[in-house]
Design an enzyme around this catalytic site. Structure first.
Site, PDB file in Angstrom:
ATOM      1  N   ARG A  54      53.902  -6.142-101.284  1.00  0.00           N
ATOM      2  CA  ARG A  54      53.645  -4.463-100.380  1.00  0.00           C
ATOM      3  C   ARG A  54      54.789  -3.989-100.111  1.00  0.00           C
ATOM      4  O   ARG A  54      54.005  -2.724-100.334  1.00  0.00           O
ATOM      5  CB  ARG A  54      52.559  -5.329 -99.666  1.00  0.00           C
ATOM      6  CG  ARG A  54      52.132  -5.178 -98.778  1.00  0.00           C
ATOM      7  CD  ARG A  54      51.005  -5.250 -97.862  1.00  0.00           C
ATOM      8  NE  ARG A  54      51.941  -7.049 -97.207  1.00  0.00           N
ATOM      9  CZ  ARG A  54      52.561  -7.462 -96.683  1.00  0.00           C
ATOM     10  NH1 ARG A  54      53.624  -6.300 -96.143  1.00  0.00           N
ATOM     11  NH2 ARG A  54      53.132  -8.337 -96.424  1.00  0.00           N
ATOM     12  N   TYR A 107      33.895  15.512 -99.223  1.00  0.00           N
ATOM     13  CA  TYR A 107      33.263  14.204-100.492  1.00  0.00           C
ATOM     14  C   TYR A 107      33.225  13.794 -99.799  1.00  0.00           C
ATOM     15  O   TYR A 107      33.461  12.976 -98.327  1.00  0.00           O
ATOM     16  CB  TYR A 107      34.903  13.464-101.019  1.00  0.00           C
ATOM     17  CG  TYR A 107      34.580  12.830-101.797  1.00  0.00           C
ATOM     18  CD1 TYR A 107      33.703  12.568-102.820  1.00  0.00           C
ATOM     19  CD2 TYR A 107      35.171  11.259-101.111  1.00  0.00           C
ATOM     20  CE1 TYR A 107      33.537  10.911-103.133  1.00  0.00           C
ATOM     21  CE2 TYR A 107      34.916  10.662-101.826  1.00  0.00           C
ATOM     22  CZ  TYR A 107      33.896  10.013-103.183  1.00  0.00           C
ATOM     23  OH  TYR A 107      33.766   8.587-103.450  1.00  0.00           O
ATOM     24  N   ASP A 179      43.082  18.049-100.278  1.00  0.00           N
ATOM     25  CA  ASP A 179      43.004  16.950-100.925  1.00  0.00           C
ATOM     26  C   ASP A 179      42.971  18.225-102.370  1.00  0.00           C
ATOM     27  O   ASP A 179      41.720  18.588-102.506  1.00  0.00           O
ATOM     28  CB  ASP A 179      41.091  16.897-100.732  1.00  0.00           C
ATOM     29  CG  ASP A 179      40.659  15.785-101.824  1.00  0.00           C
ATOM     30  OD1 ASP A 179      41.881  16.096-103.289  1.00  0.00           O
ATOM     31  OD2 ASP A 179      39.699  14.193-101.257  1.00  0.00           O
ATOM     32  N   LYS A 204      40.678  10.425-110.537  1.00  0.00           N
ATOM     33  CA  LYS A 204      40.038  11.339-111.538  1.00  0.00           C
ATOM     34  C   LYS A 204      41.025  11.745-112.493  1.00  0.00           C
ATOM     35  O   LYS A 204      41.226  10.935-113.594  1.00  0.00           O
ATOM     36  CB  LYS A 204      39.374  12.608-110.474  1.00  0.00           C
ATOM     37  CG  LYS A 204      38.831  11.440-109.114  1.00  0.00           C
ATOM     38  CD  LYS A 204      37.182  11.044-109.018  1.00  0.00           C
ATOM     39  CE  LYS A 204      37.088  10.101-108.302  1.00  0.00           C
ATOM     40  NZ  LYS A 204      36.811  10.562-106.717  1.00  0.00           N
TER      41      LYS A 204
END
Ligand SMILES: *Cc1c(COP(=O)(O)O)cnc(C)c1O
Length: 384
Positions: A54, A107, A179, A204
């Protein structure tokens, strides 16, 4: 991060930054370190700084070093999804009483995270047209700590002048986040234009093959990078080793893919503009697009996303989506295969009734890298 990579050209850094052959075996591709924990040479004797995955994992580090290099940043962090990255950023830089300015065509998932989750923790937000300097200035408050920009925006392909908003935000003592999912770092480098942080859905274009969900934050502010890393470890929404490896694999071909996405999208935008059943086309590469000049100034290409409005309203738009064959009816974007969707009922259903509502007759295309003539034939048939 390896300094020499930042001076190399984008295409070279995309392939090599953080991706040195394995020191032990010479494996040319850095291995997938599918291990949760790492043997210590005596208590606290870490090999290469790794103790628990982690906190850090070598495959994730390889991706993070690569992302920092290709965005021109100093520190990158890889997350389980784009929204996990956004959540980490928002909870790192905002506290109760702060205000956040968001764009009027963000978005849908970003809007939902802010309006339905972050707001409950006492953070105020309001909406501005970030393409308009006056609207941004008018939206700022003394408590504004963060200005959010998405350019090109999803799904209306709006363009915001990043350098302009960076100046306004800096003067007001607020940070600017961009973004950069739609452009990818190949087409646009927001940190060089004054942004403090870049956020990506690596799902994406960076991943590029519709086979992984991931996210990233990149910053050139070392202190902010440390704070983000602390919160990433404290909150835990990290990218796993295999997902990190898939994204790094995708990035190696980002430059050639983006070139073809842009060529195909440009042809399709022209075709749609001339089509009698199409009312309006949204593509920043079209000279008629209101943000065309700014896009041409701050991007090295116009990307692979095209939206358009269909004559005949919502029913006609849904019918076009249903009739397409080569364009797969699906959410998401940025993969090698072309996708078609109806934002109002699919990706942007969460903004219905808000200031961010999208037109009901809108269709969004993620133009892939197939032969463009096949794509044009499919669209021509779907439009009837
Ligand atoms: C998909 C997307 C996100 C969210 O990313 P996930 O990986 O789906 O969590 C954020 N911003 C933009 C512009 C997107 O397209």
């Amino acid at each position: 991060m390896n300094e020499q990579h930042t001076r190399r050209h984008f295409e070279t850094a995309a392939i090599h930054a953080g991706q040195e052959p394995d020191a032990v075996t010479g494996a040319v591709v850095p291995p997938i370190h599918q291990s949760s924990t790492f043997k210590q040479d005596g208590v606290g004797g870490l090999r290469g700084g790794y103790e628990y995955s982690r906190s850090a994992n070598p495959t994730r580090t390889a991706l993070e070093d690569n992302l920092a290099a290709i965005e021109g940043g100093r520190r990158a962090l890889a997350f389980a999804s784009g929204l996990a990255a956004e959540d980490c950023l928002l909870r790192t830089v905002l506290k109760p009483g702060d205000h956040l300015l968001i764009p009027n065509d963000a978005y849908g998932g970003t809007f939902r995270l802010i309006a339905k989750v972050v707001e409950r923790w006492g953070v105020a937000w309001s909406v501005a047209d970030t393409s308009d300097a006056e609207s941004v200035r008018a939206g700022l408050r003394p408590e504004t700590k963060l200005v959010w920009v998405e350019t090109p925006s999803n799904p209306l392909l709006g363009i915001t002048d990043i350098a302009m908003v960076a100046d306004i935000a800096r003067a007001a003592g607020a940070r600017l986040v961009v973004d950069n999912t739609f452009a990818s770092p190949y087409l646009q480098q927001p940190l060089a234009l004054g942004a403090d942080v870049v956020v990506h859905s690596t799902t994406k274009y960076l991943g590029g093959h519709s086979d992984v969900v991931g996210g990233a934050l990149v910053t050139s502010d070392a202190a902010l990078g440390e704070e983000l890393a602390f919160h990433q470890n404290a909150m835990g929404a990290i990218a796993g080793p295999f997902d990190s490896w898939l994204v790094a694999r995708g990035i190696k071909t980002l430059a050639v893919r983006m070139d073809r996405h842009g060529q195909n999208a440009g042809r399709i935008a022209e075709f749609l503009t001339a089509h009698p059943k199409v009312v309006q086309v949204y593509y920043p590469g079209l000279p008629t697009h209101p943000g065309h000049e700014i896009a041409a100034k701050q991007m090295r290409g116009f990307g692979g996303m095209v939206s358009f409005r269909v004559a005949g309203g919502e029913a006609a738009a849904v019918e076009v989506c249903d009739r397409a064959r080569l364009f797969t009816l699906a959410e998401s974007l940025g993969g090698v295969e072309s996708l078609i969707e109806h934002p109002g009922r699919m990706t942007h259903a969460s903004v219905a009734g808000s200031a961010l509502e999208v037109p009901a007759d809108l269709v969004r295309l993620s133009v892939g890298i197939e032969a463009v003539d096949d794509l044009l034939a499919d669209l021509g048939r779907a439009l009837g």
